[in-house]
Write a protein that holds these residues in place. Sequence first.
Motif, short mmCIF file in Angstrom:
data_model
loop_
_atom_site.label_atom_id
_atom_site.label_comp_id
_atom_site.label_asym_id
_atom_site.label_seq_id
_atom_site.Cartn_x
_atom_site.Cartn_y
_atom_site.Cartn_z
N LYS A 23 -43.35 42.63 34.04
CA LYS A 23 -43.78 42.76 35.44
C LYS A 23 -44.01 44.23 35.77
N GLY A 42 -47.87 43.30 44.46
CA GLY A 42 -48.92 43.46 45.46
C GLY A 42 -49.19 44.88 45.91
N GLY A 43 -48.12 45.69 45.97
CA GLY A 43 -48.28 47.08 46.40
C GLY A 43 -49.12 47.20 47.65
N HIS A 87 -49.42 43.47 50.37
CA HIS A 87 -48.38 43.39 51.40
C HIS A 87 -48.86 43.59 52.82
N MET A 103 -55.54 40.66 46.46
CA MET A 103 -54.80 40.60 45.19
C MET A 103 -55.76 40.47 44.01
N GLY A 116 -48.53 38.60 42.01
CA GLY A 116 -48.01 38.07 43.27
C GLY A 116 -49.20 37.61 44.08
N ASP A 117 -49.02 36.53 44.86
CA ASP A 117 -50.20 35.93 45.52
C ASP A 117 -49.74 35.14 46.74
N VAL A 118 -50.73 34.60 47.43
CA VAL A 118 -50.47 33.61 48.46
C VAL A 118 -50.68 32.27 47.76
N ILE A 132 -46.14 33.41 50.51
CA ILE A 132 -46.28 34.42 49.45
C ILE A 132 -45.37 34.07 48.27
N VAL A 133 -45.93 34.16 47.09
CA VAL A 133 -45.10 34.07 45.89
C VAL A 133 -45.05 35.47 45.28
N SER A 134 -43.84 35.97 45.06
CA SER A 134 -43.72 37.33 44.52
C SER A 134 -43.89 37.30 43.01
N GLY A 135 -44.28 38.44 42.47
CA GLY A 135 -44.40 38.57 41.03
C GLY A 135 -43.07 38.26 40.34
N ASP A 136 -41.95 38.59 40.98
CA ASP A 136 -40.64 38.31 40.37
C ASP A 136 -40.43 36.82 40.16
O1 IP8 Z 1 -45.18 42.68 45.16
C1 IP8 Z 1 -46.32 40.09 46.55
O2 IP8 Z 1 -45.91 40.26 45.22
P1 IP8 Z 1 -44.69 41.28 44.91
C2 IP8 Z 1 -47.79 39.65 46.63
O3 IP8 Z 1 -44.36 41.03 43.47
C3 IP8 Z 1 -48.39 39.66 47.98
O4 IP8 Z 1 -43.55 40.90 45.83
C4 IP8 Z 1 -49.60 38.89 48.15
C5 IP8 Z 1 -47.91 40.30 49.02
#
Ligand code: IP8
Length: 249
Positions: free
Chosen positions: A7, A49-50, A54, A81, A137-139, A149-153
Amino acid sequence: MSLVVLKLGGSVVTDKDEAETVDESGLAAAVDAVAALAEAGQVVVVHGGGSFGHHHAADHGVSSESGTHDVAGIREINDAMKRLNDAVLDALAERGVPALPVHPLSAGAREEDGSLSLPLAATETMLGEGFVPVLHGDVIAHAGKGATIVSGDDLVVSLASGLDADRVGLCSTVPGVLDTAGDVIPEITAFGDAADALGGSDSTDVTGGMAAKVQKLLALGAPAHIFGPEGLGEFVAGESPGTVIRGSN
Ligand code: IP8
């Protein structure tokens, strides 16, 4: 062949203070690491997402808890994204890495209880054919809530357990899990090892705070390393930068 899930935190590959801006030097270092991992075995990349995802998510009031049915808003977040994903794919392609996108909005969903269902056929087949799948990470559609939102983690945890990864790396701007004195905890094998520093196991941070992250990583069969950009080279070399989380599975 060994499989690594890596990641790249949004704060590593983007400039978090400038909207939709790639951090070119952070991305270049990350691309070097992915290229080295891809030469040695199989690798799945996930990026956060950075400054792309976000603020669009915040503008539309969408988080991992709060959903929306606003199609235009969902597309705005997903489009941002995809722009970041394109930049990552382009940089990997320039480095000769055969990277292909897997967009979570079109691949997976969340159940009503928030659990993530991520079919792995695309990712698995790409790996088998010698490609490097790159998720982000995405919607994502969420039963009963529209889209959240699903985070990359969260993606990393699903991928690592579903694909039976050998190693997991989470590179962000923090050098590891820090104890209350601010020092990196080298190894965590049970939540109790870091409970004081993490503020207990019932953290309300559902968007992927460190406590939630450690708990999810402890459930994995593979060791998970949390490190900063300076640890990328060591991780690629099979060493243990930052904090290693080893669950009992
Ligand atoms: O930065 C969030 O992914 P994260 C992705 O891994 C969005 O938490 C779309 C905000």
